[in-house]
Design an enzyme around this catalytic site. Structure first.
Site, PDB file in Angstrom:
ATOM      1  CB  SER A  72      -2.214  -1.573  -2.455  1.00  0.00           C
ATOM      2  OG  SER A  72      -1.467  -0.836  -1.505  1.00  0.00           O
ATOM      3  CE1 TYR A  87       2.085  -0.349  -5.928  1.00  0.00           C
ATOM      4  CE2 TYR A  87       0.915   0.592  -4.049  1.00  0.00           C
ATOM      5  CZ  TYR A  87       1.485  -0.493  -4.689  1.00  0.00           C
ATOM      6  OH  TYR A  87       1.451  -1.734  -4.083  1.00  0.00           O
TER       7      TYR A  87
END
Length: 251
Positions: A143, A156
């Protein structure tokens, strides 16, 4: 893209980037194992692939559980004789976004278990098989949050930074084994995770688009195209790389 007849596992293939990736592999005549923790979602994507004339097999797995990952890899090899490509896509976000000091232990543990440990489990088992058969290819879904700071999202961010690091370390270790390992780093992409982020604050949509030079979110199909390209025989000299697809956000 040259992925015809390859045996491909896509984890978290029941929706979003995973579903788009599974369909794109099938479009290019790969044999796709549609894996998801939710069987009904995997069935839906597999049925859509078959309706378009593609090959799809359903194997459910919770990547946070090592025994289920073992079974996913072993069942694939038992059925097809090999594993050519693994796409580590399964991932989750926290239930509650908060600063580090207020972050819940449950959110930390659950996100790390899936996004980081799950990728390790899958790579560990896939690499054993790929080494045995003389080659293979792994694409990890990281990501933009694994390349730069992400506010109120420590688990995350930590998990995706870890995916980038694990990708590079494993690629270095297996470069002489005819095994390539790369990662893609999507920016803000239309998905369930983005929907959750947008619903948290009414002004979030405008704020996010203001930092994307292209002024739009990515599409799951656009990420899928990069994944299949990296997994194909068209990229034989690429390993240990992170390909960023973010509409220019990181600039």
């Amino acid at each position: 893209m040259q992925v015809k007849d390859k045996i491909v596992i896509v984890t978290g293939a029941g929706s979003g980037i995973g579903a788009a990736t599974a369909k794109h592999f099938a479009k290019h005549q790969a044999n796709v194992i549609v894996s998801d923790i939710k069987e009904e979602k995997a069935e839906q994507i597999a049925n859509e692939i078959k309706q378009e004339g593609g090959s799809a097999t359903i194997l459910t797995a919770n990547v946070a559980k090592f025994n289920e990952v073992e079974r996913l890899i072993s069942d694939t090899v038992a059925q097809f004789g090999r594993l050519d490509v693994l796409v580590n896509n399964a991932g989750i976000g926290p239930r509650n976004m908060a600063r580090v000091g207020e972050y819940t232990l449950d959110d930390w543990d659950s996100v790390i278990a899936v996004n980081q440990t799950g990728v390790f489990y899958c790579m560990k088992q896939a690499l054993q098989q790929m080494t045995k058969q003389g080659g293979g290819n792994i694409v990890n879904i990281a990501s933009l949050a694994g390349l730069k700071a992400s506010l109120n999202n420590i688990s995350y961010s930590a998990s995706k930074f870890a995916v980038v690091g694990m990708t590079k370390s494993a690629a270095l270790e297996y470069a002489t084994k005819n095994i390539r390992i790369n990662a893609v780093c999507p920016g803000y992409t239309e998905s369930a995770l983005l929907d959750k982020l947008l619903s948290a604050r009414p002004d979030m949509d405008q704020r996010l688009k203001s930092v994307i030079p292209m002024k739009r979110y990515g599409q799951a199909q656009e990420i899928a195209e990069a994944v299949v390209w990296l997994a194909s025989d068209d990229t034989k000299f690429i390993t240990g790389q992170t390909i960023t697809l973010d509409g220019g956000t990181s600039l």
